[in-house]
Enzyme design. Sequence first.
Site, PDB file in Angstrom:
ATOM      1  N   ASN A   1      47.174  18.996  25.587  1.00 13.10           N
ATOM      2  CA  ASN A   1      45.929  19.517  26.175  1.00 13.10           C
ATOM      3  C   ASN A   1      45.054  20.019  25.032  1.00 13.10           C
ATOM      4  O   ASN A   1      45.336  21.066  24.449  1.00 13.10           O
ATOM      5  CB  ASN A   1      46.286  20.661  27.140  1.00 13.10           C
ATOM      6  CG  ASN A   1      45.059  21.382  27.658  1.00 13.10           C
ATOM      7  OD1 ASN A   1      43.929  20.901  27.502  1.00 13.10           O
ATOM      8  ND2 ASN A   1      45.258  22.542  28.276  1.00 13.10           N
ATOM      9  N   TRP A   2      44.027  19.242  24.715  1.00  8.10           N
ATOM     10  CA  TRP A   2      43.193  19.588  23.556  1.00  8.10           C
ATOM     11  C   TRP A   2      42.202  20.705  23.877  1.00  8.10           C
ATOM     12  O   TRP A   2      41.497  21.191  22.993  1.00  8.10           O
ATOM     13  CB  TRP A   2      42.441  18.344  23.068  1.00  8.10           C
ATOM     14  CG  TRP A   2      43.338  17.250  22.537  1.00  8.10           C
ATOM     15  CD1 TRP A   2      44.715  17.265  22.472  1.00  8.10           C
ATOM     16  CD2 TRP A   2      42.927  15.980  22.000  1.00  8.10           C
ATOM     17  NE1 TRP A   2      45.176  16.085  21.933  1.00  8.10           N
ATOM     18  CE2 TRP A   2      44.106  15.269  21.630  1.00  8.10           C
ATOM     19  CE3 TRP A   2      41.692  15.375  21.791  1.00  8.10           C
ATOM     20  CZ2 TRP A   2      44.060  13.994  21.064  1.00  8.10           C
ATOM     21  CZ3 TRP A   2      41.650  14.095  21.231  1.00  8.10           C
ATOM     22  CH2 TRP A   2      42.828  13.423  20.869  1.00  8.10           C
ATOM     23  N   LYS A   3      42.085  21.068  25.116  1.00  5.14           N
ATOM     24  CA  LYS A   3      41.155  22.132  25.558  1.00  5.14           C
ATOM     25  C   LYS A   3      39.743  21.843  25.041  1.00  5.14           C
ATOM     26  O   LYS A   3      39.349  20.692  24.924  1.00  5.14           O
ATOM     27  CB  LYS A   3      41.657  23.503  25.118  1.00  5.14           C
ATOM     28  CG  LYS A   3      43.119  23.726  25.477  1.00  5.14           C
ATOM     29  CD  LYS A   3      43.519  25.151  25.392  1.00  5.14           C
ATOM     30  CE  LYS A   3      45.017  25.270  25.596  1.00  5.14           C
ATOM     31  NZ  LYS A   3      45.475  26.619  25.790  1.00  5.14           N
TER      32      LYS A   3
ATOM     33  N   HIS B   1      45.150  24.574  35.496  1.00  4.47           N
ATOM     34  CA  HIS B   1      45.567  25.202  34.233  1.00  4.47           C
ATOM     35  C   HIS B   1      45.258  26.701  34.292  1.00  4.47           C
ATOM     36  O   HIS B   1      44.278  27.115  34.915  1.00  4.47           O
ATOM     37  CB  HIS B   1      44.824  24.553  33.048  1.00  4.47           C
ATOM     38  CG  HIS B   1      45.362  25.013  31.733  1.00  4.47           C
ATOM     39  ND1 HIS B   1      44.948  26.180  31.149  1.00  4.47           N
ATOM     40  CD2 HIS B   1      46.304  24.481  30.917  1.00  4.47           C
ATOM     41  CE1 HIS B   1      45.610  26.346  30.007  1.00  4.47           C
ATOM     42  NE2 HIS B   1      46.436  25.321  29.845  1.00  4.47           N
TER      43      HIS B   1
ATOM     44  N   GLU C   1      43.947  28.689  32.305  1.00  6.73           N
ATOM     45  CA  GLU C   1      42.610  29.108  31.861  1.00  6.73           C
ATOM     46  C   GLU C   1      41.578  28.871  32.960  1.00  6.73           C
ATOM     47  O   GLU C   1      40.593  29.607  33.084  1.00  6.73           O
ATOM     48  CB  GLU C   1      42.247  28.384  30.558  1.00  6.73           C
ATOM     49  CG  GLU C   1      43.003  28.998  29.382  1.00  6.73           C
ATOM     50  CD  GLU C   1      43.469  28.013  28.327  1.00  6.73           C
ATOM     51  OE1 GLU C   1      42.889  26.918  28.225  1.00  6.73           O
ATOM     52  OE2 GLU C   1      44.421  28.353  27.603  1.00  6.73           O
TER      53      GLU C   1
ATOM     54  N   GLU D   1      53.873  27.058  33.127  1.00  4.96           N
ATOM     55  CA  GLU D   1      53.249  27.623  31.932  1.00  4.96           C
ATOM     56  C   GLU D   1      53.049  29.122  32.130  1.00  4.96           C
ATOM     57  O   GLU D   1      52.037  29.553  32.705  1.00  4.96           O
ATOM     58  CB  GLU D   1      51.880  26.969  31.698  1.00  4.96           C
ATOM     59  CG  GLU D   1      51.956  25.477  31.466  1.00  4.96           C
ATOM     60  CD  GLU D   1      50.787  24.994  30.610  1.00  4.96           C
ATOM     61  OE1 GLU D   1      51.045  24.453  29.547  1.00  4.96           O
ATOM     62  OE2 GLU D   1      49.627  25.203  30.990  1.00  4.96           O
TER      63      GLU D   1
ATOM     64  N   GLY E   1      49.154  30.050  24.045  1.00  6.31           N
ATOM     65  CA  GLY E   1      48.284  30.367  22.906  1.00  6.31           C
ATOM     66  C   GLY E   1      48.609  31.684  22.229  1.00  6.31           C
ATOM     67  O   GLY E   1      47.824  32.193  21.436  1.00  6.31           O
TER      68      GLY E   1
ATOM     69  N   SER F   1      53.056  27.842  23.901  1.00  9.07           N
ATOM     70  CA  SER F   1      53.421  27.959  22.488  1.00  9.07           C
ATOM     71  C   SER F   1      54.588  27.048  22.091  1.00  9.07           C
ATOM     72  O   SER F   1      55.471  27.442  21.331  1.00  9.07           O
ATOM     73  CB  SER F   1      53.727  29.417  22.129  1.00  9.07           C
ATOM     74  OG  SER F   1      52.560  30.212  22.305  1.00  9.07           O
TER      75      SER F   1
END
Length: 253
Positions: A9-11, A97, A99, A169, A175, A215
């Site tokens: 996931n490159w965000k 997700h 976020e 997650e 992160g 992570s």
Amino acid sequence: MRKPFVAGNWKMNTDSHGAVKLAEGVVSGCGETAGHKVDVAVCPPFVYLQQVGKALHSSHIALGAQDVYFEQKGAFTGEISAAMLKDTGCAYVICGHSERRHVIGETDELINKKVKAALAGGLLPILCVGELLEQREADETADVVSRQLRGGLAGFSEEKVAAITIAYEPVWAIGTGRTATPEQAQEVHAMIRGLLTEMYGKKLSQEIRIQYGGSVKPDNAAELMGKEDVDGVLVGGASLKADDFVAIVKAAV
Ligand code: PEP
């Protein structure tokens, strides 16, 4: 046997040049491993999907998106439909997700609509679930994850659920450099598989892949994926370095 599935996931990272370079590095590093022994996907920002898709073209690495809107078309400024993602070459899409749940404010109800729209549009959803640190500390992990799982999958038949990957997650691990221990991950993954058994029966629950995310790095990936119910990983930060991501893919084999 569930085939491991590693997704990056490159965000909201990279630029057009960097995205293509990263994809090329992943393709050459993964070689024959991707697709044969492990399913691999990368999820760049929407605007780079086409370019990255071209860079993945001759490989077995799949393209994924980071989000989708549930409506098919019309006056939804800024949103992207499942049909558009499919048309752009996406096979997968991340839904729910953390976020998007905690920064953007997405609810289980909205996420459920997105998963439904993704499936209806021929995409394979990766449904993310996971608890906040304070929820873990208050011993609420099972309740939170169960609510998110039941909410995200509400109204799905067995046939539909088989196409979904679940990503556990824990938000406190995303992160932060603070990975769940393999035992902590396995405990929640087993709980999720137990819930899936309750909801859809043993045969199906044994088929559904459950990724861990939070992570994941080259030095902890093998141990995490060595656990019985950890069927792959969803990788954020470490998916932005081709060498690290490729090392994680190889750790899945
Ligand atoms: C993620 O964003 O899905 C994620 C797991 O991020 P990181 O690997 O950076 O913790």
